[in-house]
Design a protein around this motif. Structure first.
Motif, PDB file in Angstrom:
ATOM      1  N   MET A 162      43.926 -34.097 -78.457  1.00 50.46           N
ATOM      2  CA  MET A 162      43.059 -33.164 -78.921  1.00 50.46           C
ATOM      3  C   MET A 162      43.726 -31.705 -78.319  1.00 50.46           C
ATOM      4  SD  MET A 162      39.059 -32.896 -79.072  1.00 50.46           S
ATOM      5  CE  MET A 162      38.278 -31.304 -78.779  1.00 50.46           C
ATOM      6  N   ARG A 163      43.762 -31.030 -79.342  1.00 52.51           N
ATOM      7  CA  ARG A 163      44.339 -29.643 -78.970  1.00 52.51           C
ATOM      8  C   ARG A 163      43.327 -28.622 -78.516  1.00 52.51           C
ATOM      9  NH1 ARG A 163      47.846 -26.879 -83.172  1.00 52.51           N
ATOM     10  NH2 ARG A 163      49.425 -26.281 -81.592  1.00 52.51           N
ATOM     11  N   PRO A 164      43.588 -27.956 -77.355  1.00 50.50           N
ATOM     12  CA  PRO A 164      42.512 -27.014 -76.741  1.00 50.50           C
ATOM     13  C   PRO A 164      42.173 -25.826 -77.871  1.00 50.50           C
ATOM     14  CG  PRO A 164      44.466 -26.660 -75.502  1.00 50.50           C
ATOM     15  CD  PRO A 164      44.809 -27.922 -76.763  1.00 50.50           C
ATOM     16  N   SER A 165      40.851 -25.475 -77.942  1.00 50.66           N
ATOM     17  CA  SER A 165      40.387 -24.389 -78.714  1.00 50.66           C
ATOM     18  C   SER A 165      40.991 -23.154 -78.330  1.00 50.66           C
ATOM     19  CB  SER A 165      38.982 -24.444 -79.289  1.00 50.66           C
ATOM     20  OG  SER A 165      38.684 -23.376 -79.805  1.00 50.66           O
ATOM     21  N   PHE A 166      41.444 -22.129 -79.346  1.00 51.83           N
ATOM     22  CA  PHE A 166      41.490 -20.779 -78.760  1.00 51.83           C
ATOM     23  C   PHE A 166      40.131 -19.862 -78.796  1.00 51.83           C
ATOM     24  CE2 PHE A 166      45.620 -21.951 -80.874  1.00 51.83           C
ATOM     25  CZ  PHE A 166      46.507 -21.487 -79.845  1.00 51.83           C
TER      26      PHE A 166
END
Length: 123
Positions: free
Chosen positions: A1-5
């Motif tokens: 899962m990609r970290p949120s900006f």
């Protein structure tokens, strides 16, 4: 899962029919801090955290809530550890307020600001 900006929600803009009345209501009835009040907007700070409500005047028939099968559904939910006292406080200030309900140990009720925006509070 990609970290949120995105770190957090900072503010929500809501439409109001009378900016002066609404700014005073959010300050005096809900107890929020009125940070800024101009002709274009009023900014109120919800007590804890960085969350802000920005009140934007409009003559349009529009609300901060939405509808499901033509029934209003709230978009903004608050928390209060003194739910029954808050309910009585709103009633004492002639706020349109619905009965306190419980759902699996979760208590809540809905109420309306002076512009007819449906809001919820729970604990």
């Amino acid at each position: 899962m990609r970290p949120s900006f995105i770190n957090q929600i900072h503010y929500i803009r809501i439409p109001v029919k009378d900016l002066e009345e609404s700014a005073q209501w959010y300050r005096d009835v809900l107890g929020f801090q009125l940070l800024t009040h101009t002709e274009e907007r009023a900014i109120v700070k919800v007590n804890e955290g960085p969350f802000l409500l920005i009140l934007v005047p409009t003559k349009d028939e529009t609300f901060a809530h939405f509808t499901i099968e033509n029934e209003p559904e709230f978009s903004i939910g608050f928390t209060s550890p003194a739910l029954a006292k808050f309910h009585q406080h709103l009633t004492d200030h002639q706020v349109k307020v619905e009965a306190i309900k419980e759902d699996n140990g979760h208590a809540f009720f809905h109420f309306y600001d002076p512009s007819g925006n449906k809001l919820q509070v729970h604990w």
